[in-house]
Design a protein around this motif. Structure first.
Motif, PDB file in Angstrom:
ATOM      1  N   MET A   1       0.831  -1.200   0.000  1.00 44.75           N
ATOM      2  CA  MET A   1       0.000   0.000   0.000  1.00 44.75           C
ATOM      3  C   MET A   1       0.867   1.252   0.000  1.00 44.75           C
ATOM      4  O   MET A   1       0.594   2.188  -0.726  1.00 44.75           O
ATOM      5  CB  MET A   1      -0.939  -0.037   1.215  1.00 44.75           C
ATOM      6  N   GLY A   2       1.929   1.259   0.824  1.00 42.72           N
ATOM      7  CA  GLY A   2       2.781   2.440   0.909  1.00 42.72           C
ATOM      8  C   GLY A   2       3.464   2.747  -0.410  1.00 42.72           C
ATOM      9  O   GLY A   2       3.568   3.896  -0.817  1.00 42.72           O
ATOM     10  N   THR A   3       3.924   1.692  -1.101  1.00 41.28           N
ATOM     11  CA  THR A   3       4.585   1.889  -2.388  1.00 41.28           C
ATOM     12  C   THR A   3       3.593   2.378  -3.429  1.00 41.28           C
ATOM     13  O   THR A   3       3.904   3.259  -4.225  1.00 41.28           O
ATOM     14  CB  THR A   3       5.249   0.577  -2.859  1.00 41.28           C
ATOM     15  N   ALA A   4       2.394   1.836  -3.422  1.00 44.06           N
ATOM     16  CA  ALA A   4       1.369   2.260  -4.383  1.00 44.06           C
ATOM     17  C   ALA A   4       0.992   3.723  -4.156  1.00 44.06           C
ATOM     18  O   ALA A   4       0.865   4.502  -5.104  1.00 44.06           O
ATOM     19  CB  ALA A   4       0.138   1.369  -4.270  1.00 44.06           C
ATOM     20  N   LEU A   5       0.817   4.088  -2.884  1.00 43.63           N
ATOM     21  CA  LEU A   5       0.465   5.477  -2.555  1.00 43.63           C
ATOM     22  C   LEU A   5       1.591   6.432  -2.961  1.00 43.63           C
ATOM     23  O   LEU A   5       1.332   7.488  -3.540  1.00 43.63           O
ATOM     24  CB  LEU A   5       0.171   5.597  -1.058  1.00 43.63           C
ATOM     25  N   ALA A   6       2.816   6.026  -2.684  1.00 44.55           N
ATOM     26  CA  ALA A   6       3.956   6.868  -3.070  1.00 44.55           C
ATOM     27  C   ALA A   6       4.047   6.990  -4.586  1.00 44.55           C
ATOM     28  O   ALA A   6       4.345   8.079  -5.111  1.00 44.55           O
ATOM     29  CB  ALA A   6       5.249   6.306  -2.497  1.00 44.55           C
ATOM     30  N   SER A   7       3.762   5.914  -5.298  1.00 48.58           N
ATOM     31  CA  SER A   7       3.801   5.951  -6.766  1.00 48.58           C
ATOM     32  C   SER A   7       2.752   6.903  -7.325  1.00 48.58           C
ATOM     33  O   SER A   7       3.029   7.695  -8.230  1.00 48.58           O
ATOM     34  CB  SER A   7       3.578   4.549  -7.338  1.00 48.58           C
ATOM     35  N   VAL A   8       1.556   6.828  -6.783  1.00 49.51           N
ATOM     36  CA  VAL A   8       0.479   7.720  -7.228  1.00 49.51           C
ATOM     37  C   VAL A   8       0.827   9.169  -6.906  1.00 49.51           C
ATOM     38  O   VAL A   8       0.625  10.073  -7.724  1.00 49.51           O
ATOM     39  CB  VAL A   8      -0.867   7.311  -6.593  1.00 49.51           C
ATOM     40  N   PHE A   9       1.389   9.397  -5.732  1.00 44.21           N
ATOM     41  CA  PHE A   9       1.766  10.753  -5.338  1.00 44.21           C
ATOM     42  C   PHE A   9       2.842  11.303  -6.273  1.00 44.21           C
ATOM     43  O   PHE A   9       2.759  12.453  -6.719  1.00 44.21           O
ATOM     44  CB  PHE A   9       2.252  10.769  -3.880  1.00 44.21           C
ATOM     45  N   LEU A  10       3.847  10.495  -6.585  1.00 45.78           N
ATOM     46  CA  LEU A  10       4.904  10.955  -7.484  1.00 45.78           C
ATOM     47  C   LEU A  10       4.364  11.204  -8.893  1.00 45.78           C
ATOM     48  O   LEU A  10       4.785  12.148  -9.561  1.00 45.78           O
ATOM     49  CB  LEU A  10       6.057   9.957  -7.509  1.00 45.78           C
ATOM     50  N   LEU A  11       3.418  10.402  -9.345  1.00 48.10           N
ATOM     51  CA  LEU A  11       2.780  10.642 -10.638  1.00 48.10           C
ATOM     52  C   LEU A  11       2.029  11.975 -10.615  1.00 48.10           C
ATOM     53  O   LEU A  11       2.104  12.765 -11.567  1.00 48.10           O
ATOM     54  CB  LEU A  11       1.828   9.499 -10.995  1.00 48.10           C
ATOM     55  N   LEU A  12       1.331  12.243  -9.527  1.00 46.19           N
ATOM     56  CA  LEU A  12       0.635  13.521  -9.379  1.00 46.19           C
ATOM     57  C   LEU A  12       1.620  14.685  -9.429  1.00 46.19           C
ATOM     58  O   LEU A  12       1.380  15.687 -10.107  1.00 46.19           O
ATOM     59  CB  LEU A  12      -0.155  13.552  -8.062  1.00 46.19           C
ATOM     60  N   LEU A  13       2.750  14.548  -8.726  1.00 46.98           N
ATOM     61  CA  LEU A  13       3.760  15.611  -8.753  1.00 46.98           C
ATOM     62  C   LEU A  13       4.281  15.832 -10.168  1.00 46.98           C
ATOM     63  O   LEU A  13       4.466  16.975 -10.599  1.00 46.98           O
ATOM     64  CB  LEU A  13       4.926  15.277  -7.827  1.00 46.98           C
ATOM     65  N   PHE A  14       4.511  14.760 -10.895  1.00 45.32           N
ATOM     66  CA  PHE A  14       4.997  14.880 -12.268  1.00 45.32           C
ATOM     67  C   PHE A  14       3.985  15.632 -13.135  1.00 45.32           C
ATOM     68  O   PHE A  14       4.354  16.514 -13.913  1.00 45.32           O
ATOM     69  CB  PHE A  14       5.285  13.497 -12.854  1.00 45.32           C
ATOM     70  N   ILE A  15       2.721  15.291 -12.997  1.00 47.80           N
ATOM     71  CA  ILE A  15       1.672  15.963 -13.770  1.00 47.80           C
ATOM     72  C   ILE A  15       1.607  17.448 -13.399  1.00 47.80           C
ATOM     73  O   ILE A  15       1.491  18.312 -14.266  1.00 47.80           O
ATOM     74  CB  ILE A  15       0.314  15.259 -13.566  1.00 47.80           C
ATOM     75  N   VAL A  16       1.712  17.736 -12.113  1.00 47.12           N
ATOM     76  CA  VAL A  16       1.689  19.137 -11.665  1.00 47.12           C
ATOM     77  C   VAL A  16       2.887  19.894 -12.232  1.00 47.12           C
ATOM     78  O   VAL A  16       2.760  21.047 -12.643  1.00 47.12           O
ATOM     79  CB  VAL A  16       1.647  19.214 -10.123  1.00 47.12           C
ATOM     80  N   LEU A  17       4.046  19.252 -12.294  1.00 50.98           N
ATOM     81  CA  LEU A  17       5.236  19.927 -12.828  1.00 50.98           C
ATOM     82  C   LEU A  17       5.074  20.312 -14.297  1.00 50.98           C
ATOM     83  O   LEU A  17       5.703  21.254 -14.761  1.00 50.98           O
ATOM     84  CB  LEU A  17       6.473  19.056 -12.640  1.00 50.98           C
TER      85      LEU A  17
END
Length: 182
Positions: A1-17
């Protein structure tokens, strides 16, 4: 779960960038999201006060560089100070006018065209010849483009730092050397 959440968060950051391409304050949004991650996540990673101060410092440098480089481009190609500021204002207005077009990519083109039009318009109003005003305006456009590139590069560095902080036991990106270490 932690890895999946971190992956989704990093994807969100990439999209925001990607919002940096549209002359929007993406680096500041990244900081806001990372602060939210830090306080909502029971295992936020290696994020202390120094980490956040460094991110804020990078975001400030990005904003300053974006504007200074456009001013430099304008001045280098013969713009007056007024033309330089008109190009800055034109880029800001152009980004917002272009935002609804091409799925948001119009903001990038709007910022570039706005920088050109703002500088050109003011230089012509001040009585400069068409060739001189056009050259100064191309400098404003070039400076705006380089400013966006610099701001995107700083956003990529911020992303790498957040990646390293969120996943401390996973292969890291060495942001100084640009290599992946295990």
């Amino acid at each position: 779960m932690g890895t999946a959440l971190a992956s989704v968060f990093l994807l969100l950051l990439f999209i925001v960038l990607l919002l940096n391409l549209f002359s929007l304050p993406a680096n500041w949004l990244v900081i806001g999201l990372v602060v939210l991650w830090r306080f909502c996540n029971p295992n936020p990673g290696d994020m202390d006060l120094t980490f956040f101060l460094f991110l804020v410092g990078l975001a400030i440098i990005g904003e300053i560089a974006e504007w200074v480089v456009q001013g430099w481009g304008s001045k280098k190609y013969g713009s007056t100070t007024g033309g330089m500021f008109a190009g800055l204002l034109g880029a800001f207005i152009g980004a917002f006018v272009g935002l609804p077009f091409l799925f948001g990519l119009g903001a990038l083109f709007g910022a570039l065209i706005g920088a050109w039009l703002g500088c050109y318009g003011l230089e012509r109003m001040r009585g400069r010849k068409q060739g001189e005003a056009s050259r100064a305006a191309w400098g404003a456009l070039l400076g705006r483009f380089l400013g966006i590139v610099i701001k995107c590069a700083i956003g990529a560095l911020m992303f790498a730092l957040v990646y390293n902080a969120i996943w401390p036991g996973i292969p890291k990106i060495d942001t100084i050397k640009g290599v992946i270490t295990l």
